[in-house]
Write a protein that holds these residues in place. Structure first.
Motif, PDB file in Angstrom:
ATOM      1  N   PRO A 190    -103.184 -55.365-141.340  1.00 28.65           N
ATOM      2  CA  PRO A 190    -103.355 -56.288-140.295  1.00 28.65           C
ATOM      3  C   PRO A 190    -102.514 -57.637-140.807  1.00 28.65           C
ATOM      4  CG  PRO A 190    -105.299 -56.240-141.828  1.00 28.65           C
ATOM      5  CD  PRO A 190    -104.151 -55.206-142.370  1.00 28.65           C
ATOM      6  N   GLY A 191    -102.459 -58.341-139.644  1.00 26.88           N
ATOM      7  CA  GLY A 191    -101.602 -59.692-140.157  1.00 26.88           C
ATOM      8  C   GLY A 191    -102.936 -60.638-140.220  1.00 26.88           C
ATOM      9  N   VAL A 192    -104.043 -60.266-139.631  1.00 24.95           N
ATOM     10  CA  VAL A 192    -105.293 -61.148-139.548  1.00 24.95           C
ATOM     11  C   VAL A 192    -106.464 -60.295-139.877  1.00 24.95           C
ATOM     12  CG1 VAL A 192    -106.496 -62.978-138.225  1.00 24.95           C
ATOM     13  CG2 VAL A 192    -104.211 -62.399-137.608  1.00 24.95           C
ATOM     14  N   ILE A 193    -107.370 -60.878-140.749  1.00 23.14           N
ATOM     15  CA  ILE A 193    -108.411 -60.092-141.023  1.00 23.14           C
ATOM     16  C   ILE A 193    -109.646 -60.989-140.638  1.00 23.14           C
ATOM     17  CG2 ILE A 193    -108.744 -60.330-143.596  1.00 23.14           C
ATOM     18  CD1 ILE A 193    -109.834 -57.520-143.573  1.00 23.14           C
ATOM     19  N   LEU A 194    -110.659 -60.116-140.016  1.00 20.23           N
ATOM     20  CA  LEU A 194    -111.773 -61.086-139.360  1.00 20.23           C
ATOM     21  C   LEU A 194    -112.908 -60.574-140.191  1.00 20.23           C
ATOM     22  CD1 LEU A 194    -110.034 -61.276-137.108  1.00 20.23           C
ATOM     23  CD2 LEU A 194    -111.761 -61.764-135.467  1.00 20.23           C
ATOM     24  N   LEU A 195    -113.666 -61.413-140.940  1.00 16.96           N
ATOM     25  CA  LEU A 195    -114.557 -60.901-141.860  1.00 16.96           C
ATOM     26  C   LEU A 195    -115.800 -61.442-141.250  1.00 16.96           C
ATOM     27  CD1 LEU A 195    -113.041 -61.490-145.388  1.00 16.96           C
ATOM     28  CD2 LEU A 195    -113.177 -59.291-144.183  1.00 16.96           C
ATOM     29  N   ASP A 196    -116.875 -60.638-140.874  1.00 18.72           N
ATOM     30  CA  ASP A 196    -118.174 -61.136-140.373  1.00 18.72           C
ATOM     31  C   ASP A 196    -119.223 -61.314-141.467  1.00 18.72           C
ATOM     32  OD1 ASP A 196    -120.179 -61.920-138.725  1.00 18.72           O
ATOM     33  OD2 ASP A 196    -119.694 -60.334-136.990  1.00 18.72           O
ATOM     34  N   GLU A 197    -119.648 -62.417-141.847  1.00 22.60           N
ATOM     35  CA  GLU A 197    -120.535 -62.228-142.883  1.00 22.60           C
ATOM     36  C   GLU A 197    -120.431 -61.286-144.190  1.00 22.60           C
ATOM     37  OE1 GLU A 197    -124.649 -63.302-141.986  1.00 22.60           O
ATOM     38  OE2 GLU A 197    -123.984 -64.260-140.053  1.00 22.60           O
ATOM     39  N   PRO A 198    -119.371 -61.536-144.810  1.00 20.73           N
ATOM     40  CA  PRO A 198    -118.973 -60.189-145.866  1.00 20.73           C
ATOM     41  C   PRO A 198    -120.076 -60.543-146.911  1.00 20.73           C
ATOM     42  CG  PRO A 198    -117.390 -61.876-145.971  1.00 20.73           C
ATOM     43  CD  PRO A 198    -118.385 -62.184-144.637  1.00 20.73           C
ATOM     44  N   ALA A 199    -120.500 -61.782-147.137  1.00 16.15           N
ATOM     45  CA  ALA A 199    -121.569 -61.879-148.334  1.00 16.15           C
ATOM     46  C   ALA A 199    -122.982 -61.526-148.118  1.00 16.15           C
ATOM     47  CB  ALA A 199    -121.146 -63.407-148.960  1.00 16.15           C
ATOM     48  N   ALA A 200    -123.313 -61.368-146.909  1.00 14.66           N
ATOM     49  CA  ALA A 200    -124.697 -60.966-146.561  1.00 14.66           C
ATOM     50  C   ALA A 200    -125.215 -60.149-147.408  1.00 14.66           C
ATOM     51  CB  ALA A 200    -124.841 -60.550-145.052  1.00 14.66           C
ATOM     52  N   GLY A 201    -126.360 -60.492-147.910  1.00 14.88           N
ATOM     53  CA  GLY A 201    -127.068 -59.386-148.695  1.00 14.88           C
ATOM     54  C   GLY A 201    -126.304 -59.131-150.100  1.00 14.88           C
ATOM     55  N   THR A 202    -125.646 -59.882-150.585  1.00 14.29           N
ATOM     56  CA  THR A 202    -124.817 -59.578-151.981  1.00 14.29           C
ATOM     57  C   THR A 202    -125.515 -60.729-152.887  1.00 14.29           C
ATOM     58  OG1 THR A 202    -122.921 -61.062-151.284  1.00 14.29           O
ATOM     59  CG2 THR A 202    -122.969 -58.596-151.130  1.00 14.29           C
ATOM     60  N   ASN A 203    -125.203 -60.390-154.428  1.00 15.54           N
ATOM     61  CA  ASN A 203    -126.036 -61.158-155.194  1.00 15.54           C
ATOM     62  C   ASN A 203    -125.149 -62.038-155.679  1.00 15.54           C
ATOM     63  OD1 ASN A 203    -124.565 -59.940-157.184  1.00 15.54           O
ATOM     64  ND2 ASN A 203    -125.985 -58.228-157.667  1.00 15.54           N
ATOM     65  N   PRO A 204    -125.262 -63.203-156.668  1.00 18.09           N
ATOM     66  CA  PRO A 204    -124.405 -64.181-156.725  1.00 18.09           C
ATOM     67  C   PRO A 204    -123.118 -63.320-157.535  1.00 18.09           C
ATOM     68  CG  PRO A 204    -126.382 -64.862-157.609  1.00 18.09           C
ATOM     69  CD  PRO A 204    -126.605 -63.601-156.857  1.00 18.09           C
ATOM     70  N   ALA A 205    -123.223 -62.589-158.563  1.00 13.68           N
ATOM     71  CA  ALA A 205    -122.147 -62.208-159.101  1.00 13.68           C
ATOM     72  C   ALA A 205    -121.192 -61.407-158.028  1.00 13.68           C
ATOM     73  CB  ALA A 205    -122.635 -61.029-160.284  1.00 13.68           C
ATOM     74  N   GLU A 206    -121.817 -60.515-157.177  1.00 14.01           N
ATOM     75  CA  GLU A 206    -121.010 -59.953-156.317  1.00 14.01           C
ATOM     76  C   GLU A 206    -120.345 -61.115-155.180  1.00 14.01           C
ATOM     77  OE1 GLU A 206    -123.340 -55.696-155.288  1.00 14.01           O
ATOM     78  OE2 GLU A 206    -124.031 -57.399-154.456  1.00 14.01           O
ATOM     79  N   LYS A 207    -121.084 -62.174-155.019  1.00 16.00           N
ATOM     80  CA  LYS A 207    -120.436 -63.211-154.410  1.00 16.00           C
ATOM     81  C   LYS A 207    -119.310 -63.529-154.817  1.00 16.00           C
ATOM     82  CE  LYS A 207    -123.999 -64.737-151.291  1.00 16.00           C
ATOM     83  NZ  LYS A 207    -125.298 -64.616-151.475  1.00 16.00           N
ATOM     84  N   ARG A 208    -119.110 -63.845-156.220  1.00 19.29           N
ATOM     85  CA  ARG A 208    -117.917 -64.486-156.718  1.00 19.29           C
ATOM     86  C   ARG A 208    -117.031 -63.656-156.667  1.00 19.29           C
ATOM     87  NH1 ARG A 208    -121.627 -66.448-160.498  1.00 19.29           N
ATOM     88  NH2 ARG A 208    -121.758 -64.498-162.010  1.00 19.29           N
ATOM     89  N   GLU A 209    -117.178 -62.182-157.084  1.00 23.23           N
ATOM     90  CA  GLU A 209    -116.179 -60.911-157.115  1.00 23.23           C
ATOM     91  C   GLU A 209    -115.446 -61.097-155.446  1.00 23.23           C
ATOM     92  OE1 GLU A 209    -118.351 -57.884-159.839  1.00 23.23           O
ATOM     93  OE2 GLU A 209    -117.755 -57.165-157.728  1.00 23.23           O
ATOM     94  N   LEU A 210    -116.757 -61.231-154.445  1.00 21.04           N
ATOM     95  CA  LEU A 210    -115.996 -61.394-152.967  1.00 21.04           C
ATOM     96  C   LEU A 210    -115.097 -62.406-152.942  1.00 21.04           C
ATOM     97  CD1 LEU A 210    -116.527 -59.675-150.507  1.00 21.04           C
ATOM     98  CD2 LEU A 210    -118.110 -61.636-149.883  1.00 21.04           C
ATOM     99  N   ALA A 211    -115.448 -63.568-153.361  1.00 19.37           N
ATOM    100  CA  ALA A 211    -114.655 -64.704-153.135  1.00 19.37           C
ATOM    101  C   ALA A 211    -113.033 -64.503-153.565  1.00 19.37           C
ATOM    102  CB  ALA A 211    -115.340 -65.979-153.791  1.00 19.37           C
ATOM    103  N   GLU A 212    -113.207 -63.896-154.904  1.00 24.35           N
ATOM    104  CA  GLU A 212    -111.995 -63.495-155.453  1.00 24.35           C
ATOM    105  C   GLU A 212    -111.092 -62.636-154.689  1.00 24.35           C
ATOM    106  OE1 GLU A 212    -109.024 -64.086-157.978  1.00 24.35           O
ATOM    107  OE2 GLU A 212    -110.443 -65.027-157.962  1.00 24.35           O
TER     108      GLU A 212
END
Lengths: 736, 315
Positions: free
Chosen positions: B202-224
């Protein structure tokens, strides 16, 4: 009411089990009473003394369920399951299978044979003793003794007793086998019965179970691990062992030729054909060459699998296949001589041949297959996945494929005329249809209840192209049935698109209803369009397939066997192509739309196109089946294409395991075989009931089907238990 | 009630290229107005976050952008990949399927990939196969070449496996390649869904609440992971997310929706101070009469199957 929950449960279960016993009592035996008195059968069952037996079954079941926690630890011990399976096989062979084909024995089952044999003086006492001339019911008694010994040794952990049971089991199995062949020698008929073979296999399973009991003292059998170790140790090795066993039976005990009143084994063949003008190589083959070839092929197969050297593998394949060809030419030659002599009204080659040479062909195929597996194993590298490869549980699968192939090639000639017809006209055709429907229902997840319509279109296309319908094709389009196959494929493809295009926006139940309507429309058009389809009278005299290609002339039509090999080629090609398709881009796209259509669309899959392809590909397979059907049977009418048939095909696919190619084949084969098999077992009007019971049990205890699809198994069983051997990742270095 | 319309460009670019140009989009379900004259521009290479309270119309906006819903009014122009021309996805035959409405899979083929709020993997396929499905929508070989095992088909198959392994490595799931997608842990499923979307180039990716239901560590990984998608793969990211910490830390710009209307747009720092946003999130005493009377909460649009427009849009 303040019953404790436990008590309540027990009472309910007891009542349920007893009610089950009553139902079974009603099911077993002839249907009694007339249509106006439905209660008669019920009263007869209730007041009959045999009800006690069935209530006993119910009670036993109740006890088994209630105390299952105490029984199950024994049941999971090593050796328990082979013991149980073997016992079940022997019981089936004693109770259900034929032990002779001779019409001197009514029914041909063990009981009838036993009473006939024990009163016949011309048979050796060794044989008669097995069939109960000394103690009535000897076979059953022996089985009970062997199994009881095995069970006691399992429970008390007595290795000595287990060894005893294993030895005794083998002896009894061999005794039964020899006794049966002695009887069939005495009766001097071509013998197609399978009872003794299944019994000896069952006893072998019992013996191996007892062997495991004697050797292993652990509490928990590791069946899967055991199978993996056996099949993973030296790929193809089990196949070589199996080939040896089958080959030895073929060489030593099986009938080779069955004209008139003689059933010679291999050893008697030279005698029979001396001075009959057999060519040098064939007479050498029958007297000593076959043994040399057998030993060489056997040694090569073991060498190839044990040492996994490519040279041995290739040699094993070449020798194995060469031996098959040589065996076939010899068979052709000696059966031609038999044909010239006109034994049993034989008028050409390939008649009156016994099971022996066919079994030997199977054995040689297995040797070649062992070489092939060893060869494949050496080469397996997945270039795309440099770090991880999936260790497929494929060794077992490959062995099974070879065994099934050998069976499909060489079993039908040894079957009776009746079964040959069943194999072609029922089993084979419905296997092909189920393979086609599996694409639509299993892979793409679209429920199609009008599948038989495409089969009808294929059949009528053949009828048109061969000029047997009221409307004639133009001269240049007048074709033989085989040449009609491409046309039928194209027309069914178009019909599939025509049905699919307007209806595919429907989902689930709605789609099912529309397809059901489509099936009925096609049938009703076939009934009413007199001018085109000849209406209910149908099309007569559809010619049988011929091939005229230069020097090759093949004309089908003399026997069901010929059609079987044609059908086998069609099925084989279809399976090969579809197997590739399943693991291709399109196969994954089908799985994707089946799993989640919205996500599939968002991932860029053109769902309309992919669904249409499923419809078209499934339909064209069905069209091929239609061509075959029309040209084999020679006469079609609209009654061949009822809604009932559509539903049956769906049932076959579901029974076998939706989305699984081997499942669809196994499901169709089982459910088309079962009614024919039941003809011997239950009154004709009861057959559907027993089939229903089998399907019911299957759906309760194995809802994913006989051979569940890997991709589907997860949906039904949840995701906890799915980390099976199939999906274990191992480093590439160990991935062998 | 256009409180703030900050059009701060992306930090690095001086004259940003437009990826999505949304003008006055209105989406109604019967009498319920889900989106009301929403306009926004997304620039190439940025991470744009859409935030708003529950029922603000965020997922409706996503579904409109990907062709699942067709808005009644307004225009949506798309130039997903670099060098593409801006084209309307609502009225252009390039985005029409067999039927005369925008086809989701065609939008995907023009470079827009998305993930779903409630994860929508293909649970009975392995992780590897899930990604291959995405990769293979860009391939050409058909059923006949697959059945005959043609060389080009084999090459494509090999390429798709290689690419899928690359993507598995990218999201850190190599070890689970052959596990069924349904058997993965929640956070892993999220990452797998992103990998599948990336597989379609894709040239654009649409992420719909990718962090829902993840824990803080996973959130940091996700942001990265989102940053890496944005920087390493040069993919523009449109993000719906409730986790303010995550959004503020990675988004270049934010758009705030409330009751189907855009109430603010700007850099994270500006948004945090914006009174309208604060009001929307924390509630007000008696302000915002307009929003309270004209717009009602939208129906449940998170489940695409139950949306009224979705019924007519499946093909």
């Amino acid at each position: 009411m303040r019953n404790s929950g436990l008590f309540n449960d027990h009472v309910k279960r007891l009542l349920g089990c007893l009610a089950g016993g009553v139902v079974l009592a009603l099911m077993v035996g002839n249907q009694e009473g007339v249509q106006r008195d439905f209660g008669y059968a019920f009263r007869a069952a209730i007041f009959s003394p045999r009800l006690v037996v069935f209530l006993g079954f119910g009670l036993a079941l109740f006890v088994a369920i209630t105390y299952w926690s105490r029984i199950s630890p024994y049941f999971v011990r090593p050796g328990a399951r082979p013991l149980a399976a073997g016992a079940a096989a022997v019981v089936a062979s004693y109770g259900l299978l034929h032990w002779t084909d001779s019409n001197q024995v009514t029914g041909g089952k063990l009981g009838a044979l036993s009473s006939a044999v024990s009163g016949t003086d011309g048979i050796s006492s060794f044989t008669r003793t097995f069939f109960g001339s000394v103690v009535p019911g000897t076979p059953w008694l022996l089985l009970v003794v062997v199994v009881a010994l095995g069970v006691v040794s399992l429970v008390l952990r007595l290795p000595v007793l287990a060894w005893l049971a294993a030895g005794l089991g083998l002896l009894v199995g061999v005794w039964g086998y020899i006794a049966q062949s002695a009887v069939s020698d005495y009766l001097k008929t071509a013998d197609h019965s399978t009872g003794a073979q299944v019994a000896i296999l069952g006893y072998a399973a019992i013996a191996s179970g007892c062997f495991v009991i004697a050797r292993s003292q652990t509490d928990q059998a590791d069946t899967v691990g055991f199978i993996e170790r056996v099949f993973g140790w030296r790929p193809g090795f089990p196949l070589a062992v199996l080939g040896t066993a089958v080959g030895l039976v073929a060489l030593l005990t099986a009938t080779w030729f069955s004209p008139a009143d003689r059933n010679p084994h291999l050893s008697g063949m030279t005698n029979l054909f001396s001075g009959e003008g057999l060519s040098a190589i064939s007479s050498a083959y029958l007297s000593w060459l076959v043994w040399v070839i057998f030993v060489v092929a056997l040694a090569l197969a073991f060498a190839a699998t044990y040492l996994s050297r490519q040279a041995f593998s290739w040699a094993s394949i070449v020798i194995g296949l060469g031996a098959v060809v040589l065996t076939l030419t010899t068979m052709h030659e000696f059966s031609s001589i038999g044909g010239k002599s006109g034994f049993d009204g034989a008028n050409g080659p390939w008649q009156n041949i016994g099971a022996g040479p066919w079994m030997l062909c199977g054995a040689f195929t297995m040797f070649a297959g062992a070489g092939w597996i060893a060869l494949r194993q050496g080469r397996r590298v997945d270039p795309a996945a440099p770090t991880v490869v999936a260790k497929a549980g494929s060794n077992l699968n490959q062995v099974l494929i070879i065994v099934v192939l050998a069976g499909a090639l060489f079993y039908p000639p040894t079957a009776t005329q009746f079964w040959q017809t069943v194999i072609v006209a029922e089993i084979g055709i419905y296997v092909l249809l189920a393979i086609g429907l599996n694409v639509v229902v299993g892979w793409a997840g679209l429920l199609d209840l009008g599948f038989i319509a495409f089969y009808a279109i294929g059949s009528y296309t053949t009828a048109y192209l061969t000029g047997t319908l009221p409307i004639k094709p133009p001269d240049w389009l007048h074709l033989t049935p085989l040449a009609a196959i491409p046309f039928a494929i194209v027309i069914c493809l178009l019909a599939g698109l025509a049905l699919g295009a307007p209806t595919l926006r429907l989902r689930g139940d709605y789609l099912a209803i529309v397809t059901l309507g489509f099936g009925e429309i096609i049938r009703i058009v076939a009934v009413n369009a007199d001018k085109v389809t000849n209406g209910p009278k149908g099309a007569f005299g559809i010619p049988q397939p011929v091939i005229h290609l230069g020097p090759i002339h093949i004309q089908w039509g003399q026997s069901a066997l010929q059609f079987w090999y044609l059908l086998l080629v069609l099925i084989g090609v279809t399976v090969l192509l579809f197997n590739r398709l399943e693991h291709s881009r399109l196969g994954r796209a089908w799985a994707a739309i089946r799993e989640d259509e919205v996500a599939a669309q968002a991932t860029g899959i053109n769902t309309t196109r992919v669904k249409l392809l499923a419809f078209a590909i499934g339909a064209s397979t069905s069209g091929v089946a239609g061509v075959f059907f029309a040209s084999q049977i020679g006469y079609i009418n609209p009654d061949n294409f009822l809604l009932n048939n559509s539903i049956l095909v769906v049932a076959y696919v579901v029974f076998g395991g939706m989305g699984s190619l081997p499942g669809a084949i196994a499901g169709a084969a089982t459910l088309t075989w079962l009614p024919e098999f039941l003809k011997d077992q239950v009154p004709a009007e009861d057959r559907q009931m027993w089939i229903g019971a089998v399907i019911l049990l299957m759906m309760i205890f194995r809802p994913a089907g006989l051979i569940p699809a890997k991709r589907r198994a997860a949906e039904l069983s949840g995701f906890d238990g799915v980390k099976s051997a199939e999906t274990v990742a191992v480093p590439a270095g160990e991935g062998m | 009630m256009t409180a703030v319309t900050s059009t701060a460009p992306e930090p690095t670019a001086t004259n940003p290229e437009v990826v999505y140009d949304v003008k006055d989009v209105t989406l109604r379900f019967g009498g319920v107005t889900s989106l009301n004259k929403v306009s926004l521009q997304m620039h190439r290479g940025e991470i744009l976050a859409v935030i708003g309270p529950n029922g603000a119309g965020k997922t409706s906006l996503f579904n409109s952008l990907t062709g699942v819903y067709t808005p009644q009014e307004g225009s949506i122009m798309l130039a997903a990949r670099k060098g593409d021309e801006l084209t309307s996805i609502l009225h252009d035959p390039r985005f029409y399927g067999a039927r005369k409405s925008t086809a989701t899979h065609l939008i995907n083929r023009h470079g827009v990939a998305r993930t779903f709020q409630n994860i929508r993997l293909f649970p009975a396929l392995t992780a590897l196969e899930n990604i291959k499905v995405g990769v293979e929508t860009r391939q050409k070989s058909g059923p006949v070449s697959a059945m005959l095992g043609m060389p080009w088909q084999r090459r494509e198959e090999r390429e798709s496996t290689e690419r899928a392994y690359e993507l598995l490595r990218f999201v850190g799931l190599t070890a689970r390649a052959n596990d069924l997608a349904g058997a993965l842990a929640y956070g892993e499923q999220r990452r797998l869904e992103i990998a599948r979307a990336l597989g379609t180039e894709p040239g654009v990716i649409l992420l719909d609440e990718p962090a829902a239901g993840t824990n803080p560590a996973e959130k940091r990984e996700l942001a990265e992971l989102i940053r890496r998608i944005n920087v390493e793969d040069n993919v523009s990211v449109l993000l719906i997310e409730h986790d303010m910490k995550l959004v503020m830390s990675i988004a270049h710009r934010l758009v705030v929706l409330n009751f189907g209307e855009k109430i603010a747009e700007g850099k994270p720092a500006d948004i945090q101070r914006n009174p309208a946003v604060i009001a929307a999130y924390l509630g007000t005493t008696n302000d915002e009469p307009e929003a309270a009377t004209t717009a009602q909460p939208e129906p449940n649009t998170t489940d695409l199957d139950s949306g009224p427009a979705a019924e007519g849009d499946e093909s």
